[in-house]
Scaffold this active site. Structure first.
Site, PDB file in Angstrom:
ATOM      1  N   TYR A 141      24.837  30.691  21.571  1.00 20.93           N
ATOM      2  CA  TYR A 141      26.286  30.808  21.798  1.00 20.93           C
ATOM      3  C   TYR A 141      26.627  30.410  23.241  1.00 20.93           C
ATOM      4  O   TYR A 141      27.544  29.611  23.487  1.00 20.93           O
ATOM      5  CB  TYR A 141      26.709  32.243  21.508  1.00 20.93           C
ATOM      6  N   LYS A 145      28.870  27.337  24.831  1.00 14.88           N
ATOM      7  CA  LYS A 145      30.020  27.558  25.717  1.00 14.88           C
ATOM      8  C   LYS A 145      29.865  26.768  27.024  1.00 14.88           C
ATOM      9  O   LYS A 145      30.839  26.221  27.534  1.00 14.88           O
ATOM     10  CB  LYS A 145      30.217  29.053  25.991  1.00 14.88           C
TER      11      LYS A 145
HETATM   12  P1  NAD Z   1      36.135  35.888  15.420  1.00 14.53           P
HETATM   13  O1  NAD Z   1      34.755  35.703  14.941  1.00 14.53           O
HETATM   14  O2  NAD Z   1      36.814  37.191  15.229  1.00 14.53           O
HETATM   15  O3  NAD Z   1      37.066  34.759  14.789  1.00 14.53           O
HETATM   16  C1  NAD Z   1      36.674  33.424  14.665  1.00 14.53           C
HETATM   17  C2  NAD Z   1      37.457  32.826  13.523  1.00 14.53           C
HETATM   18  O4  NAD Z   1      36.996  31.481  13.348  1.00 14.53           O
HETATM   19  C3  NAD Z   1      37.235  33.556  12.193  1.00 14.53           C
HETATM   20  O5  NAD Z   1      38.469  33.955  11.636  1.00 14.53           O
HETATM   21  C4  NAD Z   1      36.533  32.531  11.317  1.00 14.53           C
HETATM   22  O6  NAD Z   1      36.921  32.595   9.954  1.00 14.53           O
HETATM   23  C5  NAD Z   1      36.974  31.225  11.968  1.00 14.53           C
HETATM   24  N1  NAD Z   1      36.056  30.115  11.680  1.00 14.53           N
HETATM   25  C6  NAD Z   1      34.703  30.136  11.644  1.00 14.53           C
HETATM   26  N2  NAD Z   1      34.238  28.922  11.314  1.00 14.53           N
HETATM   27  C7  NAD Z   1      35.318  28.122  11.148  1.00 14.53           C
HETATM   28  C8  NAD Z   1      35.481  26.761  10.814  1.00 14.53           C
HETATM   29  N3  NAD Z   1      34.423  25.961  10.552  1.00 14.53           N
HETATM   30  N4  NAD Z   1      36.729  26.260  10.751  1.00 14.53           N
HETATM   31  C9  NAD Z   1      37.792  27.050  10.984  1.00 14.53           C
HETATM   32  N5  NAD Z   1      37.723  28.339  11.300  1.00 14.53           N
HETATM   33  C10 NAD Z   1      36.473  28.875  11.380  1.00 14.53           C
HETATM   34  O7  NAD Z   1      36.158  35.482  16.967  1.00 14.53           O
HETATM   35  P2  NAD Z   1      37.234  35.883  18.074  1.00 14.53           P
HETATM   36  O8  NAD Z   1      36.759  37.111  18.704  1.00 14.53           O
HETATM   37  O9  NAD Z   1      38.589  35.823  17.527  1.00 14.53           O
HETATM   38  O10 NAD Z   1      36.989  34.694  19.109  1.00 14.53           O
HETATM   39  C11 NAD Z   1      37.875  33.609  19.217  1.00 14.53           C
HETATM   40  C12 NAD Z   1      37.387  32.711  20.325  1.00 14.53           C
HETATM   41  O11 NAD Z   1      37.328  33.464  21.545  1.00 14.53           O
HETATM   42  C13 NAD Z   1      35.994  32.136  20.110  1.00 14.53           C
HETATM   43  O12 NAD Z   1      35.943  30.833  20.636  1.00 14.53           O
HETATM   44  C14 NAD Z   1      35.113  33.048  20.927  1.00 14.53           C
HETATM   45  O13 NAD Z   1      33.938  32.406  21.341  1.00 14.53           O
HETATM   46  C15 NAD Z   1      36.020  33.362  22.087  1.00 14.53           C
HETATM   47  N6  NAD Z   1      35.644  34.606  22.766  1.00 14.53           N
HETATM   48  C16 NAD Z   1      35.780  35.814  22.114  1.00 14.53           C
HETATM   49  C17 NAD Z   1      35.380  36.976  22.764  1.00 14.53           C
HETATM   50  C18 NAD Z   1      35.477  38.319  22.102  1.00 14.53           C
HETATM   51  O14 NAD Z   1      35.019  39.320  22.670  1.00 14.53           O
HETATM   52  N7  NAD Z   1      36.071  38.432  20.914  1.00 14.53           N
HETATM   53  C19 NAD Z   1      34.875  36.904  24.057  1.00 14.53           C
HETATM   54  C20 NAD Z   1      34.732  35.668  24.669  1.00 14.53           C
HETATM   55  C21 NAD Z   1      35.143  34.530  24.021  1.00 14.53           C
HETATM   56  N1  SER Z   2      32.338  39.006  23.189  1.00 12.86           N
HETATM   57  C1  SER Z   2      31.621  37.827  22.836  1.00 12.86           C
HETATM   58  C2  SER Z   2      30.357  38.143  22.120  1.00 12.86           C
HETATM   59  O1  SER Z   2      29.871  39.242  22.272  1.00 12.86           O
HETATM   60  C3  SER Z   2      31.296  37.082  24.092  1.00 12.86           C
HETATM   61  O2  SER Z   2      31.928  35.876  24.052  1.00 12.86           O
HETATM   62  O3  SER Z   2      29.862  37.286  21.450  1.00 12.86           O
END
Ligand code: NAD
Ligand code: SER
Length: 319
Positions: A141, A145
């Protein structure tokens, strides 16, 4: 008039960002998509299923809806990615390249793409990790990134595009359940505290990680996207700092509301991932360039999480 496409909009972040963008731009201006359908969620506004690996379908949505901005959220998060590294590489990298290429072709005005604290690795300085430092992640992951950040910076410079990004800490909110991240425990602990009064942590008691309450993360995203381009010195992704805490510290905060709450520790493969990430983040560049300032501390967040989850009675089994 802006017309906004969001990918991965049914995830933890998208669920809340869609609502904020609908409030800001108008419900008819926001085009939410995800590979899944919103069967279990109340969804108001435009929605289409979209796989970000299907470039022709993305193209059709951009053309049909005359999209001017894209928020590309679809990704596989850290813990899930370790179980399926090639799937994570495919979705996280090829999804991003598809979006960036189409954004270039259709002269999309602004793109938002989230990076993560996962860009850092075991040899990164752990405390107050600076904006520019060693980034040798040891998770797939994190590798996607870092590569994604480099790709965004490359497209910004080479094609004079406007792609903006934040290195989010672990995000904690009450409106949706998290999806496969290492920091998900900090959401699950609230659900379990309210339903069972106990929680088994997948991380050691003292593993401190950078985290952020969702309202701060949403506000940071909007403030970055609203900032004047000339003020943005970072072409890859901004460090963003919220709160740092360990499982032991969040349990102590929860005990201020649920005195009998019990936490046990049973570290699994996520401990190794967490151990490779920073304890805390220096976001002074974000504070200088676009005046970022965090609002919620740990106890504020705990109070809000418990207050909202008590009201909404979210599902008990969140795994
Ligand atoms: P999540 O896993 O809750 O949601 C991701 C969404 O992407 C899901 O609804 C899934 O169905 C969809 N998805 C997966 N494969 C797909 C595809 N091929 N086409 C279309 N949609 C698809 O993740 P999140 O927490 O909402 O994260 C959103 C973004 O923020 C991501 O890029 C993640 O890396 C980033 N991020 C999240 C966090 C966190 O703590 N949640 C922290 C840092 C970065
Ligand atoms: N909160 C995310 C994870 O744990 C970091 O991008 O994957």
């Amino acid at each position: 008039m802006e017309r906004i496409l969001i990918t991965g909009s049914l995830g933890q972040l998208g669920t809340e960002l869609v609502l904020e963008l609908q409030n800001k731009f108008g419900i008819d201006q926001v085009f939410a998509t995800d590979i899944h359908s919103p069967i279990h969620k109340k969804f108001a506004g435009h929605f289409e299923t979209l796989d970000v690996l299907d470039i022709n379908s993305i193209r059709k949505i951009i053309e049909k809806n005359k999209i001017t901005q894209i928020y590309h959220l679809a990704a596989i998060l850290s813990a899930s990615a370790e179980k399926s590294p090639s799937l994570a590489w495919n979705i996280n990298m090829n999804g991003l390249i598809n979006v960036l290429d189409l954004a270039k072709e259709y002269k999309i005005k602004k793109v938002f793409w989230p990076s993560s604290i996962a860009v850092f690795g075991p040899d990164t300085p752990k405390d107050q990790t600076p904006q520019n430092t060693l980034m040798n992640p040891n998770t797939i992951y994190g590798i996607t990134k870092v590569a994604g950040e480099k790709l965004c910076a490359y497209y910004n410079e080479k094609y004079d595009m406007d792609i903006r990004s934040l290195r989010y800490p672990g995000l904690i909110g009450y409106q949706s359940l998290p999806g496969g991240g290492t920091t998900d425990y900090a959401v699950e602990i609230f659900h379990e505290a309210l339903s069972n009064g106990r929680f088994t942590s997948p991380l050691d008691s003292d593993t401190s990680l950078p985290m952020m309450f969702m309202p701060d993360a949403i506000r940071a995203t909007i403030e970055l996207m609203d900032a004047k381009k000339d003020n943005l010195s970072v072409k890859s992704s901004y460090n963003l700092s919220g709160i740092s805490f360990s499982p032991k510290q969040i349990a102590e905060s929860i005990r201020k509301h649920i005195p009998d709450f019990i936490i046990n520790y049973n570290p699994d493969f996520r401990q190794k991932i967490a151990a490779s990430w920073p304890n805390s983040i220096d976001d002074s560049v974000a504070r200088k360039d676009w005046k970022w300032k965090v609002a919620y501390d740990l106890d504020d967040m705990t109070m809000e999480m418990i207050r909202h989850l008590k009201k909404t009675k979210q599902p008990v089994n969140v795994f």
